[in-house]
Design a protein around this motif. Structure first.
Motif, PDB file in Angstrom:
ATOM      1  N   LEU A  77       0.937  -1.344   0.263  1.00  0.00           N
ATOM      2  CA  LEU A  77      -0.005   0.358  -0.532  1.00  0.00           C
ATOM      3  C   LEU A  77       0.600   0.879  -0.236  1.00  0.00           C
ATOM      4  CD1 LEU A  77      -2.774  -1.123   3.171  1.00  0.00           C
ATOM      5  CD2 LEU A  77      -2.622  -1.292   0.053  1.00  0.00           C
ATOM      6  N   GLY A  78       0.657   2.025  -0.804  1.00  0.00           N
ATOM      7  CA  GLY A  78       0.824   3.408  -0.548  1.00  0.00           C
ATOM      8  C   GLY A  78       0.087   4.226   0.655  1.00  0.00           C
ATOM      9  N   ALA A  79       0.870   5.443   0.934  1.00  0.00           N
ATOM     10  CA  ALA A  79       0.422   6.249   2.108  1.00  0.00           C
ATOM     11  C   ALA A  79      -1.140   6.997   1.544  1.00  0.00           C
ATOM     12  CB  ALA A  79       1.308   8.316   1.837  1.00  0.00           C
ATOM     13  N   ALA A  80      -1.057   7.554   0.349  1.00  0.00           N
ATOM     14  CA  ALA A  80      -2.757   6.985  -0.429  1.00  0.00           C
ATOM     15  C   ALA A  80      -3.933   6.194   0.003  1.00  0.00           C
ATOM     16  CB  ALA A  80      -2.614   8.083  -1.589  1.00  0.00           C
ATOM     17  N   GLN A  81      -3.709   4.933   0.426  1.00  0.00           N
ATOM     18  CA  GLN A  81      -4.929   4.180   0.451  1.00  0.00           C
ATOM     19  C   GLN A  81      -4.515   3.734   2.416  1.00  0.00           C
ATOM     20  OE1 GLN A  81      -2.449   1.344  -1.955  1.00  0.00           O
ATOM     21  NE2 GLN A  81      -4.017   1.194  -2.819  1.00  0.00           N
ATOM     22  N   ARG A  82      -4.523   4.568   3.433  1.00  0.00           N
ATOM     23  CA  ARG A  82      -4.670   4.512   4.736  1.00  0.00           C
ATOM     24  C   ARG A  82      -6.813   4.239   4.644  1.00  0.00           C
ATOM     25  NH1 ARG A  82      -4.620   8.773   9.151  1.00  0.00           N
ATOM     26  NH2 ARG A  82      -4.889   8.097  10.900  1.00  0.00           N
ATOM     27  N   ALA A  83      -7.481   4.797   4.081  1.00  0.00           N
ATOM     28  CA  ALA A  83      -8.916   4.026   4.647  1.00  0.00           C
ATOM     29  C   ALA A  83      -9.173   2.895   3.440  1.00  0.00           C
ATOM     30  CB  ALA A  83      -9.484   5.079   3.214  1.00  0.00           C
ATOM     31  N   GLN A 142       4.900  -7.418  -9.989  1.00  0.00           N
ATOM     32  CA  GLN A 142       5.140  -5.940 -10.783  1.00  0.00           C
ATOM     33  C   GLN A 142       4.618  -4.523  -9.614  1.00  0.00           C
ATOM     34  OE1 GLN A 142       1.058  -5.713 -13.038  1.00  0.00           O
ATOM     35  NE2 GLN A 142       0.028  -5.738 -11.650  1.00  0.00           N
ATOM     36  N   ALA A 143       5.374  -3.813 -10.128  1.00  0.00           N
ATOM     37  CA  ALA A 143       5.791  -2.453  -9.642  1.00  0.00           C
ATOM     38  C   ALA A 143       5.013  -1.541 -10.357  1.00  0.00           C
ATOM     39  CB  ALA A 143       6.879  -1.954  -8.449  1.00  0.00           C
ATOM     40  N   THR A 144       4.548   0.082  -9.400  1.00  0.00           N
ATOM     41  CA  THR A 144       4.367   0.863 -10.298  1.00  0.00           C
ATOM     42  C   THR A 144       5.779   1.717 -10.559  1.00  0.00           C
ATOM     43  OG1 THR A 144       3.550   3.457 -10.299  1.00  0.00           O
ATOM     44  CG2 THR A 144       4.861   3.470  -8.301  1.00  0.00           C
ATOM     45  N   ALA A 145       5.935   2.329 -11.747  1.00  0.00           N
ATOM     46  CA  ALA A 145       6.600   3.397 -11.702  1.00  0.00           C
ATOM     47  C   ALA A 145       7.323   4.384 -11.553  1.00  0.00           C
ATOM     48  CB  ALA A 145       7.309   3.362 -14.195  1.00  0.00           C
ATOM     49  N   GLU A 146       5.874   4.960 -10.956  1.00  0.00           N
ATOM     50  CA  GLU A 146       5.907   6.193 -10.459  1.00  0.00           C
ATOM     51  C   GLU A 146       6.637   6.106  -8.702  1.00  0.00           C
ATOM     52  OE1 GLU A 146       4.814   8.753 -12.410  1.00  0.00           O
ATOM     53  OE2 GLU A 146       4.362   7.495 -14.099  1.00  0.00           O
ATOM     54  N   PRO A 147       7.323   7.590  -8.976  1.00  0.00           N
ATOM     55  CA  PRO A 147       7.595   7.556  -7.133  1.00  0.00           C
ATOM     56  C   PRO A 147       6.780   8.178  -6.685  1.00  0.00           C
ATOM     57  CG  PRO A 147       8.089   9.987  -8.696  1.00  0.00           C
ATOM     58  CD  PRO A 147       7.600   8.828  -9.353  1.00  0.00           C
ATOM     59  N   ALA A 148       6.391   7.117  -5.299  1.00  0.00           N
ATOM     60  CA  ALA A 148       5.046   7.636  -4.324  1.00  0.00           C
ATOM     61  C   ALA A 148       6.001   6.376  -2.692  1.00  0.00           C
ATOM     62  CB  ALA A 148       4.262   6.569  -5.237  1.00  0.00           C
ATOM     63  N   GLU A 149       4.906   7.559  -2.009  1.00  0.00           N
ATOM     64  CA  GLU A 149       5.493   7.475  -1.198  1.00  0.00           C
ATOM     65  C   GLU A 149       4.397   6.140  -0.391  1.00  0.00           C
ATOM     66  OE1 GLU A 149       5.765   9.765   2.337  1.00  0.00           O
ATOM     67  OE2 GLU A 149       5.719  11.332   0.550  1.00  0.00           O
ATOM     68  N   PRO A 150       5.116   5.598   0.793  1.00  0.00           N
ATOM     69  CA  PRO A 150       4.648   3.599   1.373  1.00  0.00           C
ATOM     70  C   PRO A 150       3.680   4.138   2.159  1.00  0.00           C
ATOM     71  CG  PRO A 150       6.921   3.839   2.221  1.00  0.00           C
ATOM     72  CD  PRO A 150       6.677   5.482   0.868  1.00  0.00           C
ATOM     73  N   GLY A 162       8.616  11.124   6.961  1.00  0.00           N
ATOM     74  CA  GLY A 162       8.923  12.479   7.253  1.00  0.00           C
ATOM     75  C   GLY A 162       7.069  12.894   8.287  1.00  0.00           C
ATOM     76  N   GLY A 163       6.411  12.614   8.097  1.00  0.00           N
ATOM     77  CA  GLY A 163       5.127  12.939   9.657  1.00  0.00           C
ATOM     78  C   GLY A 163       4.296  11.790   9.457  1.00  0.00           C
ATOM     79  N   HIS A 164       3.200  12.206  10.150  1.00  0.00           N
ATOM     80  CA  HIS A 164       2.107  11.529  10.737  1.00  0.00           C
ATOM     81  C   HIS A 164       1.571  10.907   9.357  1.00  0.00           C
ATOM     82  CE1 HIS A 164       2.091  11.091  14.647  1.00  0.00           C
ATOM     83  NE2 HIS A 164       2.386  12.894  14.693  1.00  0.00           N
ATOM     84  N   GLY A 165       0.753  10.502   8.898  1.00  0.00           N
ATOM     85  CA  GLY A 165      -0.462   9.702   7.824  1.00  0.00           C
ATOM     86  C   GLY A 165      -1.785  10.555   8.415  1.00  0.00           C
TER      87      GLY A 165
END
Length: 165
Positions: A77-83, A142-150, A162-165
């Motif tokens: 999961l990426g940082a935007a997938q908290r829900a 497979q992995a995304t080619a786009e840089p993204a935060e976990p 670097g901080g809270h989600g």
């Protein structure tokens, strides 16, 4: 020499919360129905052969369905997938309602927007106290080619680099 130490589960959980981990959702297809569970105890195990491992509570209602499927996908999961993580962390309800996904080669759901997908065949399951230790043999990835935060979990909170989600 082995000595018995009495460690309270709450204290153990509190101390272990100091270890930061990523979060994955393990998915499978159970008789054509998508199933899954959130997990933070995921790791690579071996390069040759390619193996992964994760631990799952014996009380999980989703795990027996994933185990019976024989094949599963690990969705990092990426940082935007908290829900998304929160939905898969609880029992009951349709965890896939409103989620975009597609079946992978094993038939397991690959969640849209995940940072990576690792498809596996169940290799082994070992006793781990109140958990089971799962080993999967990687059959596709497979992995995304786009840089993204976990999406990270640290001290009982979701976090970002670097901080809270």
């Amino acid at each position: 020499m082995h000595t018995s130490v009495d460690i309270a589960p709450d204290r153990f959980r509190q101390v272990m919360s100091h270890f930061c981990s990523g979060i994955v959702v393990v998915t499978a297809s159970s008789d054509g129905v998508p199933v899954g569970l959130a997990c933070q105890s995921f790791a690579s195990l071996s390069l040759d052969p390619p193996l992964i491992t994760f631990n799952v509570a014996r009380t999980s209602r989703s795990w027996p369905l994933v185990r019976a499927a024989g094949g599963f996908a690990v969705n990092i999961l990426g940082a935007a997938q908290r829900a998304t993580c929160q939905v898969f962390a609880v029992s009951g309800a349709d965890k896939f309602a409103g989620l975009s996904w597609q079946p992978g080669g094993t038939g397991a759901p690959l969640l849209a927007d995940a940072l990576a997908h690792i498809e596996c065949r169940l290799e082994a399951v070992y006793d781990g106290g109140d958990h089971e230790i799962v080993v999967g043999r990687v059959v596709a990835l497979q992995a995304t080619a786009e840089p993204a935060e976990p999406l990270l979990y640290y001290r009982r909170e979701y976090r970002r680099l670097g901080g809270h989600g």
